[in-house]
Write a protein that holds these residues in place. Structure first.
Motif, PDB file in Angstrom:
ATOM      1  N   MET A  79       0.762  -1.264  -0.035  1.00 27.09           N
ATOM      2  CA  MET A  79      -0.034  -0.143  -0.017  1.00 27.09           C
ATOM      3  C   MET A  79       1.055   1.355   0.029  1.00 27.09           C
ATOM      4  SD  MET A  79      -2.906   0.821   2.706  1.00 27.09           S
ATOM      5  CE  MET A  79      -4.477   1.317   1.936  1.00 27.09           C
ATOM      6  N   PRO A  80       0.695   2.346  -0.713  1.00 25.55           N
ATOM      7  CA  PRO A  80       1.381   3.358  -0.877  1.00 25.55           C
ATOM      8  C   PRO A  80       1.163   4.543   0.323  1.00 25.55           C
ATOM      9  CG  PRO A  80      -0.355   3.735  -2.347  1.00 25.55           C
ATOM     10  CD  PRO A  80      -0.518   2.259  -1.770  1.00 25.55           C
ATOM     11  N   SER A  81       2.392   5.176   0.471  1.00 21.86           N
ATOM     12  CA  SER A  81       2.489   6.246   1.499  1.00 21.86           C
ATOM     13  C   SER A  81       0.913   7.327   1.281  1.00 21.86           C
ATOM     14  CB  SER A  81       3.504   7.073   1.312  1.00 21.86           C
ATOM     15  OG  SER A  81       4.635   6.550   1.730  1.00 21.86           O
ATOM     16  N   SER A  82       0.818   8.081   2.506  1.00 18.18           N
ATOM     17  CA  SER A  82      -0.551   8.831   2.274  1.00 18.18           C
ATOM     18  C   SER A  82       0.299  10.111   2.700  1.00 18.18           C
ATOM     19  CB  SER A  82      -1.646   8.493   3.067  1.00 18.18           C
ATOM     20  OG  SER A  82      -1.315   8.263   4.314  1.00 18.18           O
ATOM     21  N   TRP A  83      -0.658  11.278   3.042  1.00 22.71           N
ATOM     22  CA  TRP A  83      -0.026  12.686   3.307  1.00 22.71           C
ATOM     23  C   TRP A  83      -1.168  13.170   4.326  1.00 22.71           C
ATOM     24  CZ3 TRP A  83       4.058  12.102   0.780  1.00 22.71           C
ATOM     25  CH2 TRP A  83       4.180  11.501  -0.366  1.00 22.71           C
ATOM     26  N   SER A  84      -0.298  13.695   5.488  1.00 22.15           N
ATOM     27  CA  SER A  84      -1.017  14.374   6.448  1.00 22.15           C
ATOM     28  C   SER A  84      -1.947  15.767   5.778  1.00 22.15           C
ATOM     29  CB  SER A  84      -0.035  14.926   7.672  1.00 22.15           C
ATOM     30  OG  SER A  84       0.633  15.760   7.120  1.00 22.15           O
ATOM     31  N   THR A  85      -2.957  15.961   6.572  1.00 19.86           N
ATOM     32  CA  THR A  85      -3.969  16.961   5.819  1.00 19.86           C
ATOM     33  C   THR A  85      -3.476  18.167   6.022  1.00 19.86           C
ATOM     34  OG1 THR A  85      -5.813  15.433   6.706  1.00 19.86           O
ATOM     35  CG2 THR A  85      -6.225  17.760   6.128  1.00 19.86           C
TER      36      THR A  85
ATOM     37  N   GLN B 243       4.055   6.805   5.983  1.00 18.60           N
ATOM     38  CA  GLN B 243       4.416   5.465   5.462  1.00 18.60           C
ATOM     39  C   GLN B 243       3.478   4.289   6.015  1.00 18.60           C
ATOM     40  OE1 GLN B 243       8.870   4.845   5.298  1.00 18.60           O
ATOM     41  NE2 GLN B 243       9.034   6.680   6.757  1.00 18.60           N
ATOM     42  N   PHE B 244       3.232   3.569   4.973  1.00 19.92           N
ATOM     43  CA  PHE B 244       2.249   2.322   5.577  1.00 19.92           C
ATOM     44  C   PHE B 244       3.321   1.466   5.993  1.00 19.92           C
ATOM     45  CE2 PHE B 244       0.674  -1.737   4.284  1.00 19.92           C
ATOM     46  CZ  PHE B 244      -0.753  -1.639   4.686  1.00 19.92           C
ATOM     47  N   THR B 245       2.749   0.537   6.915  1.00 18.22           N
ATOM     48  CA  THR B 245       3.458  -0.283   7.613  1.00 18.22           C
ATOM     49  C   THR B 245       4.263  -1.363   6.684  1.00 18.22           C
ATOM     50  OG1 THR B 245       1.939  -0.232   9.655  1.00 18.22           O
ATOM     51  CG2 THR B 245       3.343  -2.300   9.338  1.00 18.22           C
ATOM     52  N   GLY B 246       5.661  -1.599   7.007  1.00 15.73           N
ATOM     53  CA  GLY B 246       6.283  -2.253   5.957  1.00 15.73           C
ATOM     54  C   GLY B 246       7.037  -1.886   4.741  1.00 15.73           C
TER      55      GLY B 246
END
Length: 196
Positions: A1-7, A14-17
């Motif tokens: 699963m890809p990283s996401s961004w804080s609002t 970062q996604f676990t792993g």
């Protein structure tokens, strides 16, 4: 699963792993951006209306904690992101700078002023009292006891403001203003002597 961004500040989450053997580098990048969001300084020249730049996980203007606007007479309208954030703003332009998210209330920063502003993601506000900025509150409310006007300062050097309970005016100090000074000082001296 890809990283996401804080609002609000667009930090990489970062996604676990994910990013094995790269997490230290990624964390350091986020910490540098956090440092800029808390104590970073941006000087932004204005030649017309502008918007603060934003970029996920990259350097951007809107993440800065403090912004100095420079430029001509304006007025200039600067759009900030519609997310919760505070800024310390210095208007070094020759004219006003209006801060907006594009929706809700705006704040006008007069030339030479340094003010705190905040946005809840909609309106831009500045700290104040009774719905007014501190500057407007002092101008409009604090002096309202004198019908909203304080006597003009021009030509009154060395004078003090006095009031009769209804009207304020400038006057030079006279001996009658200080008639009880000597006895007041003696009383304070006696009080200090007793206290010691």
């Amino acid at each position: 699963m890809p990283s996401s961004w804080s609002t609000s500040l667009r930090f990489e989450l970062q996604f676990t792993g994910e990013n094995i053997n790269l997490w230290g580098e990624k964390l350091n990048a986020v910490l540098q951006k956090a440092d800029y969001a808390v104590a970073g300084w941006l000087t932004k020249p204005l030649t017309g209306n502008a918007a603060l730049t934003t970029a996920n996980a990259k350097d951007d203007e809107a993440r800065a904690a403090m912004i100095k606007f420079t430029g001509g007479a304006g007025p200039f309208t600067v759009t900030v992101p519609a997310v919760s954030k505070t800024y310390l703003v210095w208007n070094a332009c020759a004219g006003p700078v209006i801060l907006t998210t594009g929706a809700g209330g705006t704040v006008t920063v007069d030339p030479g002023d340094i003010v705190w502003v905040l946005t809840d993601g909609g309106a831009v506000k500045t700290p104040g009292y009774g719905g007014a900025s501190i500057k407007d509150w002092v101008s409009g409310v604090a002096w309202s006891y004198n019908a909203g006007a304080l006597p003009a300062q021009s030509g009154n050097a060395g004078k003090v403001v006095v009031t009769d309970g209804t009207n304020a005016s400038w006057r030079a100090l006279s001996t009658s203003n200080l008639s009880d000074y000597a006895s007041a000082v003696r009383g304070l001296a006696l009080a200090f002597a007793i206290a010691l």
